[in-house]
Design a protein around this motif. Structure first.
Motif, PDB file in Angstrom:
ATOM      1  N   ARG A 118       0.993  -1.236  -0.097  1.00 16.60           N
ATOM      2  CA  ARG A 118      -0.384  -0.424  -0.149  1.00 16.60           C
ATOM      3  C   ARG A 118       0.604   1.072   0.424  1.00 16.60           C
ATOM      4  N   CYS A 119       0.094   2.306  -0.185  1.00 17.15           N
ATOM      5  CA  CYS A 119       1.016   3.689  -0.085  1.00 17.15           C
ATOM      6  C   CYS A 119       1.398   3.982   1.112  1.00 17.15           C
ATOM      7  N   GLY A 120       2.411   4.384   1.400  1.00 17.65           N
ATOM      8  CA  GLY A 120       2.955   4.572   2.560  1.00 17.65           C
ATOM      9  C   GLY A 120       2.608   5.386   3.667  1.00 17.65           C
ATOM     10  N   HIS A 121       1.630   6.022   2.770  1.00 18.84           N
ATOM     11  CA  HIS A 121       0.753   7.727   4.279  1.00 18.84           C
ATOM     12  C   HIS A 121      -0.194   7.073   4.309  1.00 18.84           C
ATOM     13  N   THR A 122      -0.762   5.786   3.842  1.00 18.83           N
ATOM     14  CA  THR A 122      -2.408   5.429   3.591  1.00 18.83           C
ATOM     15  C   THR A 122      -2.672   4.340   4.722  1.00 18.83           C
ATOM     16  N   PRO A 123      -3.513   3.651   5.247  1.00 23.11           N
ATOM     17  CA  PRO A 123      -3.822   3.105   6.522  1.00 23.11           C
ATOM     18  C   PRO A 123      -3.786   1.185   5.685  1.00 23.11           C
ATOM     19  N   GLY A 124      -3.938   0.724   6.617  1.00 22.08           N
ATOM     20  CA  GLY A 124      -3.293  -0.783   6.421  1.00 22.08           C
ATOM     21  C   GLY A 124      -2.764  -1.591   6.095  1.00 22.08           C
ATOM     22  N   LYS A 125      -1.743  -0.272   5.714  1.00 20.81           N
ATOM     23  CA  LYS A 125       0.164  -1.278   5.827  1.00 20.81           C
ATOM     24  C   LYS A 125       0.128  -2.126   6.452  1.00 20.81           C
ATOM     25  N   ALA A 126       1.053  -3.208   6.418  1.00 19.71           N
ATOM     26  CA  ALA A 126       2.000  -4.561   6.969  1.00 19.71           C
ATOM     27  C   ALA A 126       3.300  -4.328   6.302  1.00 19.71           C
ATOM     28  N   VAL A 127       4.037  -4.788   7.319  1.00 18.76           N
ATOM     29  CA  VAL A 127       5.471  -4.947   7.032  1.00 18.76           C
ATOM     30  C   VAL A 127       4.917  -6.708   7.421  1.00 18.76           C
ATOM     31  N   VAL A 128       6.543  -7.627   6.314  1.00 20.81           N
ATOM     32  CA  VAL A 128       6.917  -9.498   6.488  1.00 20.81           C
ATOM     33  C   VAL A 128       7.607  -8.986   7.972  1.00 20.81           C
ATOM     34  N   THR A 129       8.409 -10.392   8.581  1.00 19.10           N
ATOM     35  CA  THR A 129       8.950 -10.432   9.186  1.00 19.10           C
ATOM     36  C   THR A 129      10.478  -9.954   8.929  1.00 19.10           C
ATOM     37  N   ARG A 130      10.976  -9.656  10.238  1.00 23.94           N
ATOM     38  CA  ARG A 130      12.325  -9.349   9.162  1.00 23.94           C
ATOM     39  C   ARG A 130      13.059 -10.720   8.887  1.00 23.94           C
ATOM     40  N   ASP A 131      13.159 -11.998   8.629  1.00 22.90           N
ATOM     41  CA  ASP A 131      14.011 -12.326   8.025  1.00 22.90           C
ATOM     42  C   ASP A 131      13.223 -12.142   6.758  1.00 22.90           C
ATOM     43  N   GLU A 132      11.934 -12.951   6.770  1.00 25.64           N
ATOM     44  CA  GLU A 132      11.672 -12.376   4.641  1.00 25.64           C
ATOM     45  C   GLU A 132      12.160 -10.687   4.461  1.00 25.64           C
ATOM     46  N   ALA A 133      12.252  -9.688   5.073  1.00 23.87           N
ATOM     47  CA  ALA A 133      12.690  -8.945   4.809  1.00 23.87           C
ATOM     48  C   ALA A 133      13.949  -8.530   4.333  1.00 23.87           C
ATOM     49  N   LEU A 208       5.835  14.044   1.409  1.00 21.15           N
ATOM     50  CA  LEU A 208       4.958  14.139   0.127  1.00 21.15           C
ATOM     51  C   LEU A 208       3.333  14.968   1.098  1.00 21.15           C
ATOM     52  N   GLU A 209       3.169  16.127   0.092  1.00 21.02           N
ATOM     53  CA  GLU A 209       2.420  16.893   0.707  1.00 21.02           C
ATOM     54  C   GLU A 209       1.323  16.492   1.121  1.00 21.02           C
ATOM     55  N   GLY A 210       0.433  16.594   2.579  1.00 19.92           N
ATOM     56  CA  GLY A 210      -0.493  16.033   3.194  1.00 19.92           C
ATOM     57  C   GLY A 210      -0.390  15.011   3.675  1.00 19.92           C
ATOM     58  N   GLY A 211       1.057  14.410   3.515  1.00 23.99           N
ATOM     59  CA  GLY A 211       1.549  13.144   4.373  1.00 23.99           C
ATOM     60  C   GLY A 211       1.548  12.888   5.989  1.00 23.99           C
ATOM     61  N   ALA A 212       2.238  11.842   6.225  1.00 24.52           N
ATOM     62  CA  ALA A 212       2.450  11.461   7.657  1.00 24.52           C
ATOM     63  C   ALA A 212       3.865  12.558   8.232  1.00 24.52           C
ATOM     64  N   THR A 213       4.961  12.197   7.542  1.00 23.53           N
ATOM     65  CA  THR A 213       6.268  13.039   7.769  1.00 23.53           C
ATOM     66  C   THR A 213       6.184  14.873   7.359  1.00 23.53           C
ATOM     67  N   PRO A 214       6.631  15.596   8.825  1.00 24.49           N
ATOM     68  CA  PRO A 214       6.565  17.407   7.758  1.00 24.49           C
ATOM     69  C   PRO A 214       7.467  17.372   6.666  1.00 24.49           C
ATOM     70  N   ASP A 215       6.676  18.405   6.584  1.00 26.38           N
ATOM     71  CA  ASP A 215       7.024  19.157   4.700  1.00 26.38           C
ATOM     72  C   ASP A 215       8.339  19.903   4.410  1.00 26.38           C
ATOM     73  N   MET A 236       2.375  15.273 -10.402  1.00 25.06           N
ATOM     74  CA  MET A 236       0.715  14.408 -10.102  1.00 25.06           C
ATOM     75  C   MET A 236      -0.381  15.679  -9.845  1.00 25.06           C
ATOM     76  N   SER A 237      -0.105  15.394  -9.010  1.00 31.47           N
ATOM     77  CA  SER A 237      -1.138  16.212  -7.883  1.00 31.47           C
ATOM     78  C   SER A 237      -1.661  17.420  -8.586  1.00 31.47           C
ATOM     79  N   ALA A 238      -0.452  18.620  -8.873  1.00 31.97           N
ATOM     80  CA  ALA A 238      -0.663  19.647 -10.113  1.00 31.97           C
ATOM     81  C   ALA A 238      -0.997  19.732 -11.247  1.00 31.97           C
ATOM     82  N   ALA A 239      -1.156  18.641 -11.712  1.00 32.74           N
ATOM     83  CA  ALA A 239      -1.240  17.951 -13.105  1.00 32.74           C
ATOM     84  C   ALA A 239      -3.042  17.486 -12.653  1.00 32.74           C
ATOM     85  N   MET A 240      -3.815  16.728 -11.597  1.00 34.90           N
ATOM     86  CA  MET A 240      -4.525  16.364 -11.316  1.00 34.90           C
ATOM     87  C   MET A 240      -5.404  17.618 -11.960  1.00 34.90           C
TER      88      MET A 240
END
Length: 294
Positions: A118-133, A208-215, A236-240
């Motif tokens: 999923r997009c890193g700034h949207t809900p519902g994401k999860a990560v694999v185990t350390r070993d798999e990563a 990411l403008e509007g994301g979780a990280t300070p701009d 993309m946002s500007a074009a849309m």
């Protein structure tokens, strides 16, 4: 130099590389025309542009690779491709990395999200185990030995497991041989500073403008210690927004001139002038000769 060599040279300059992200060949071409040193094919933006769908693992490896090839043919600046989770197990990661290397990409990003990502700034994401990563990055580095390309290793562990886990994963990614580290979605300037203070090598910030990280400003990012500042959705946002305004004006039968790029500039940016200049050298060969008229 090869694209990977060019990217290595840029990273060695120890300055902040401002990296607008593209979504197709035209947007990448405009990034190069604006004088930027490199670009990144945003999975979020490419999915929206190519299939009109959100970045939720819907676009296949073949579609992403095809988009990367089109972009590489349009520009000469280094392109970093979004390899998502590698599209399967460690062997799929190897194939993904080698495919992007053959396409001429300077680097490929491999992340530790659970598929479908999923997009890193949207809900519902999860990560694999350390070993798999770690297996994913180990496989990516092994593939790099066969096909020269840089590895951008991303972790999304901050979301569910906290910053300490994310930093620990990224540190191991570096030990395994990753060239650039990306801890996604830190939530404060303090966390961003901690990432740069505790991790070695080149680090990427995702603005990411509007994301979780300070701009933060580019000067602030450089001061903190980031090597690359990615702007994944700015274009993309500007074009849309611009397309929305033009469509509204068209629907209302309002004047559109102020919303549009002059036609001459449009042709030049796309490459009509360069095409005609180059093709003029072959004009004589296109004229019919004596044998053609007989």
């Amino acid at each position: 130099m090869t694209p990977p060599d060019t990217l290595r040279a840029l990273l060695s300059e120890e300055r902040l590389l401002v990296m607008p992200c593209c979504f197709d060949a035209l947007s990448a071409k405009m990034i190069q025309q604006a004088g930027f040193d490199l670009t990144f094919m945003s999975g979020f933006a490419a999915s929206a542009a190519r299939i009109g769908a959100p970045d939720l693992g819907l676009m296949s490896y073949g579609e992403v690779l095809d988009s990367a090839r089109n972009i590489r043919e349009a520009v000469t600046i280094p392109l970093i491709a979004d390899g998502d989770t590698g599209y399967g197990n460690a062997m799929n990661v190897r194939r993904t990395v080698q495919g992007f290397a053959r396409a001429g990409c300077a680097a490929v990003m491999i992340e530790d999200q659970l598929a479908p990502k999923r997009c890193g700034h949207t809900p519902g994401k999860a990560v694999v185990t350390r070993d798999e990563a770690f297996d994913r990055i180990r496989a990516a580095v092994d593939a790099r030995a066969e096909s020269d390309i840089l590895i951008l290793a991303r972790t999304d562990a901050r979301h569910d497991h906290g910053l300490a886990e994310a930093i620990d994963r990224a540190a191991t990614f570096h030990e395994l041989g990753a060239d650039i580290l990306f801890v996604e979605a830190p939530r404060s300037e303090t966390e961003m500073s901690q990432i740069c203070d505790e991790l070695p090598g080149a680090k990427m910030a995702n603005m990411l403008e509007g994301g979780a990280t300070p701009d933060l400003t580019q000067a602030e990012l450089k001061e903190i210690g980031f090597s690359i500042a990615a702007y994944p959705l700015t274009l993309m946002s500007a074009a849309m927004r611009a397309m929305d305004a033009a469509l509204s004006a068209l629907a209302a039968d309002h004047p559109r001139d102020e919303l549009l790029m002059p036609f001459g500039d449009l042709r030049r940016r796309i490459g009509f002038d360069d095409y005609y200049e180059t093709s003029s050298a072959y004009e004589s060969s296109s004229r019919p000769g004596p044998s053609d008229r007989d």
